[in-house]
Motif scaffolding. Structure first.
Motif, PDB file in Angstrom:
ATOM      1  N   ASP A 110     -58.305  24.048 -21.240  1.00  0.00           N
ATOM      2  CA  ASP A 110     -57.968  22.627 -21.122  1.00  0.00           C
ATOM      3  C   ASP A 110     -56.464  22.449 -20.950  1.00  0.00           C
ATOM      4  OD1 ASP A 110     -58.181  19.830 -21.160  1.00  0.00           O
ATOM      5  OD2 ASP A 110     -57.969  19.765 -23.326  1.00  0.00           O
ATOM      6  N   TRP A 117     -59.725  18.080 -19.383  1.00  0.00           N
ATOM      7  CA  TRP A 117     -61.169  17.993 -19.547  1.00  0.00           C
ATOM      8  C   TRP A 117     -61.554  16.663 -20.183  1.00  0.00           C
ATOM      9  CZ3 TRP A 117     -62.909  23.432 -21.712  1.00  0.00           C
ATOM     10  CH2 TRP A 117     -62.637  24.407 -20.743  1.00  0.00           C
ATOM     11  N   SER A 118     -62.755  16.216 -19.870  1.00  0.00           N
ATOM     12  CA  SER A 118     -63.250  14.973 -20.453  1.00  0.00           C
ATOM     13  C   SER A 118     -63.546  15.170 -21.936  1.00  0.00           C
ATOM     14  CB  SER A 118     -64.519  14.518 -19.732  1.00  0.00           C
ATOM     15  OG  SER A 118     -65.587  15.416 -19.992  1.00  0.00           O
ATOM     16  N   THR A 120     -66.163  14.242 -23.476  1.00  0.00           N
ATOM     17  CA  THR A 120     -67.553  14.681 -23.631  1.00  0.00           C
ATOM     18  C   THR A 120     -67.679  16.185 -23.473  1.00  0.00           C
ATOM     19  OG1 THR A 120     -68.356  12.561 -22.764  1.00  0.00           O
ATOM     20  CG2 THR A 120     -69.894  14.411 -22.750  1.00  0.00           C
ATOM     21  N   LYS A 121     -67.008  16.726 -22.450  1.00  0.00           N
ATOM     22  CA  LYS A 121     -67.064  18.169 -22.211  1.00  0.00           C
ATOM     23  C   LYS A 121     -66.476  18.941 -23.385  1.00  0.00           C
ATOM     24  CE  LYS A 121     -65.556  21.695 -18.869  1.00  0.00           C
ATOM     25  NZ  LYS A 121     -64.863  21.925 -17.579  1.00  0.00           N
ATOM     26  N   LYS A 122     -65.300  18.520 -23.839  1.00  0.00           N
ATOM     27  CA  LYS A 122     -64.669  19.206 -24.965  1.00  0.00           C
ATOM     28  C   LYS A 122     -65.506  19.071 -26.228  1.00  0.00           C
ATOM     29  CE  LYS A 122     -60.631  17.149 -24.397  1.00  0.00           C
ATOM     30  NZ  LYS A 122     -59.195  16.794 -24.567  1.00  0.00           N
ATOM     31  N   LEU A 124     -68.792  18.655 -26.536  1.00  0.00           N
ATOM     32  CA  LEU A 124     -70.005  19.469 -26.477  1.00  0.00           C
ATOM     33  C   LEU A 124     -69.691  20.952 -26.677  1.00  0.00           C
ATOM     34  CD1 LEU A 124     -71.923  17.746 -23.531  1.00  0.00           C
ATOM     35  CD2 LEU A 124     -72.483  17.663 -25.972  1.00  0.00           C
ATOM     36  N   LEU A 125     -68.584  21.416 -26.088  1.00  0.00           N
ATOM     37  CA  LEU A 125     -68.200  22.813 -26.268  1.00  0.00           C
ATOM     38  C   LEU A 125     -67.814  23.091 -27.720  1.00  0.00           C
ATOM     39  CD1 LEU A 125     -66.103  23.403 -23.019  1.00  0.00           C
ATOM     40  CD2 LEU A 125     -68.344  24.381 -23.569  1.00  0.00           C
TER      41      LEU A 125
END
Length: 375
Positions: A110, A117-118, A120-122, A124-125
């Motif tokens: 990131d 990164w969004s 949401t993406k961060k 979820l990871l």
């Protein structure tokens, strides 16, 4: 590694028996990690991505532009040989360590990405790696949890322990990341947390006479985790030498996410999830309330309420806004931004760092006594 070789090496030379001492490995590992980061760390800055500034900062991030960032990855890689040498880990414990590095790598990618990164993406990871780490911790020591003010131990089943543990890891990853906005602030607060956890894991949870006296379940692996935590604390101390204002390097999401997850892991290994309030009270308030505000306002917006910041509205629109929303907008988050920019305070970065650190340094032992001694 040295711990496992100590018996055979002792046969050749008696002083090698010290390699079997957890305390010796803790001291050597901490000093070695601190020295490596202090001395070797700067030679690799040229290979790190450069900070592009943060639009949300009051100055647009001008003070951080072009500084090497994402150096949390560099720190973690430089201390990895020290960990391998000094910490006697099992395969499952290496699984937890791999999760720490995976969390760090997500943050580094990131930091390096041209387009951030969004959320949401961060999110979820972070949640995925936290869940895997929680499962490894359960496999290592089961679901035993000791509670504040209660004697004995509660055994949580897998289906309950993993979600709770993952939530704790997820929260600490993100609140630590949110506290990273003033040179040295997140690092110094985390360093206080790590040293408190080292003392707890080695001298209380990991030492049966003290654990029995305080009626806390003894964890025979506590000393191992104390060594790992202390090594990272030494590395963080070496980094803070270079991160003191004005900083020369920034650990970025790679560092803040790694250290946030490390604090959470040490809390879970200690057996009491409520220790997050003991070892990280200022971090939780500083970054955690900001996350709560963000989620809460988004929920109100979806409910149809006007959640626009009050400074963007005229007097009539402000008067028509919900009183709770106005109150939330009256305080800036992370909280260090409120004290830095609010006309009533106008604290300098040095004042924020010193005062926040002093508050956490005083609160931690007080809360520690309340949580542990009063049982």
């Amino acid at each position: 590694m040295l711990y496992w070789f100590a018996p055979s090496l002792t046969e050749k030379w008696g002083p090698f028996r010290l390699l079997g001492s957890h305390l010796m490995l803790l001291a050597v590992g901490t000093l070695a990690a601190g020295f490596i980061i202090w001395r070797v760390f700067p030679f690799f800055w040229a290979y790190m991505p450069q900070d592009r500034g943060k639009k949300l900062a009051a100055d647009g991030g001008l003070t951080s532009i072009n500084k090497p960032t994402g150096t949390g990855m560099l720190m973690s890689l430089l201390v990895l040989p020290v960990i391998v040498l000094c910490v006697p880990l099992t395969l499952a414990e290496y699984g937890v360590l791999a999760c720490l590095y995976l969390c760090m790598m997500f943050g580094y990618l990131d930091d390096k990405s041209t387009l951030p990164w969004s959320e949401t993406k961060k999110g979820l990871l972070d949640l995925a790696v936290a869940t895997v780490a929680a499962a490894f911790i359960y496999a290592i020591q089961g679901g035993g949890v000791w509670m504040p003010f209660l004697k004995g131990e509660v055994i949580l089943p897998l289906w309950l322990y993993v979600p709770v543990a993952a939530a704790i890891l997820f929260i600490l990853i993100n609140v630590t990341n949110c506290s990273d906005g003033v040179d040295g602030l997140a690092g110094t607060l985390t360093l206080v947390s790590l040293f408190a956890l080292v003392a707890l894991l080695y001298g209380v949870v990991g030492y049966r006479p003290v654990a029995d006296y305080l009626r806390i379940p003894h964890n025979p692996l506590g000393a191992r985790w104390a060594i790992l935590t202390a090594i990272y604390a030494g590395a963080l101390a070496g980094y803070l030498w270079h991160n003191a204002e004005p900083s020369n390097a920034l650990m970025g999401d790679a560092g803040s996410r790694l250290f946030g997850m490390l604090v959470g892991t040490a809390v879970l290994v200690s057996g009491n999830p409520f220790l997050i309030f003991v070892v990280s009270p200022v971090v939780l308030v500083n970054g955690g309330l900001g996350l709560f505000k963000l989620v809460f306002l988004r929920g109100l917006r979806r409910a149809g309420l006007d959640v626009r910041p009050t400074h963007t509205l005229d007097a009539r629109e402000v008067a028509g806004q919900n009183v709770i929303i106005r109150a939330l907008h009256s305080v800036r988050f992370p909280l260090h931004d409120h004290f830095r920019h609010c006309p009533r305070y106008r604290w300098s970065n040095a004042q924020i760092l010193m005062r926040f650190t002093l508050i956490q340094a005083f609160l931690t032992p007080i809360l520690f006594v309340i949580l542990i001694k009063i049982r």
